[in-house]
Design a protein around this motif. Structure first.
Motif, short mmCIF file in Angstrom:
data_model
loop_
_atom_site.label_atom_id
_atom_site.label_comp_id
_atom_site.label_asym_id
_atom_site.label_seq_id
_atom_site.Cartn_x
_atom_site.Cartn_y
_atom_site.Cartn_z
N ASP A 10 0.86 -1.18 0.00
CA ASP A 10 0.00 0.00 0.00
C ASP A 10 0.90 1.23 0.00
OD1 ASP A 10 -2.12 1.72 0.18
OD2 ASP A 10 -2.47 1.42 2.32
N TYR A 11 1.07 1.84 -1.17
CA TYR A 11 1.97 2.98 -1.34
C TYR A 11 1.12 4.23 -1.54
CZ TYR A 11 5.67 5.84 -3.53
OH TYR A 11 6.55 6.83 -3.84
N ASN A 12 0.85 4.92 -0.43
CA ASN A 12 -0.08 6.05 -0.45
C ASN A 12 0.60 7.31 -0.98
OD1 ASN A 12 -2.03 8.04 0.16
ND2 ASN A 12 -2.84 6.76 1.80
N ILE A 13 0.08 7.87 -2.05
CA ILE A 13 0.73 9.00 -2.72
C ILE A 13 -0.14 10.26 -2.72
CG2 ILE A 13 2.14 7.54 -4.21
CD1 ILE A 13 0.04 7.97 -6.41
N HIS A 14 -1.17 10.30 -1.87
CA HIS A 14 -2.12 11.42 -1.97
C HIS A 14 -1.49 12.77 -1.64
CE1 HIS A 14 -2.44 10.99 2.46
NE2 HIS A 14 -2.78 12.25 2.43
N ALA A 15 -0.42 12.79 -0.83
CA ALA A 15 0.23 14.07 -0.50
C ALA A 15 1.22 14.51 -1.57
CB ALA A 15 0.93 13.96 0.85
#
Length: 223
Positions: free
Chosen positions: A143-148
């Motif tokens: 899970d590689y969260n890139i929203h920022a």
């Protein structure tokens, strides 16, 4: 920074670098009853910088059957996790799917990055491996969260204000030099942001068969 913020960040770090098994949602119907997107991949190369990847490229390739099944499971799971149901009245699995990126690690393996953006949700991505020889995908998904780091506009990924503010110039995913042990390693960089606390997070992962093992994780807090 207070203890509570440190604990929050450490929990976030564990969640980010942990691997999640991709399984069908327990409430999901047969996949063929849902409106699914056309699944193909856009090819890119390391180092990966998402703002430079053309998701609307006419040059795309079909997915191997096992990869297509994996991507379908991830999309359907994500759809149900964000409030979708079998009626598909408000949105469909196709609405949460942004695209799939493929980058070759070596002659044996590829990295697949699945971009997702649920309605009223944040931009996210899931990463897994595919081995050509075994014709097998990694069981777990990163899970590689890139929203920022990025915003989405007209199916294009644009650099976020925070990424510009903190002058984050490093690639999102790098393939590191493998001269020492001839084992490929990947470096993931992202920005943690919870509204008040910001930190640059990096994780180095070793390709171990058809899975990724975490070798190192670092956080650098930003003022």
């Amino acid at each position: 920074m207070n203890v509570q913020c440190h604990i929050s960040l450490l929990i976030s770090a564990v969640l980010w670098i942990s691997c999640q098994h991709s399984e069908m949602h327990p409430n999901s119907p047969v996949q063929t009853t849902l409106t699914l997107p056309r699944l193909c991949s856009v090819e890119t190369h390391f180092p990966i910088i998402l703002s430079k990847v053309n998701l609307q490229s006419d040059i795309s390739r079909d997915l191997p059957d096992v990869v297509k099944a994996k991507v379908t499971d991830i999309v359907v799971n994500y759809y149900f996790d964000f409030g979708g149901d079998s009626s598909q009245i408000y949105f469909t699995p196709a609405d949460v799917y942004v695209g799939t990126i493929c980058a070759s690690i070596d002659t044996l393996q590829d990295l697949y990055m699945l971009l997702l953006n649920a309605p009223a949700g944040l931009l996210n991505s899931k990463v897994f491996l595919y081995n050509h020889i075994r014709n097998k995908t990694s069981e777990s998904v990163i899970d590689y969260n890139i929203h920022a780091l990025y915003t989405r506009e007209n199916n294009k990924l644009l650099i976020s204000n925070l990424k510009e503010l903190f002058r984050m110039l490093s690639p999102d995913i790098e393939l590191l030099n493998r001269e020492q042990d001839n084992i490929p390693k990947l470096k993931f960089t992202r920005l943690y942001h919870n509204g008040t606390v910001n930190a640059i997070e990096t994780a180095i992962m070793k390709v171990n068969g058809v899975k990724l093992d975490t070798l190192e994780f670092k956080q650098s807090f930003l003022e």
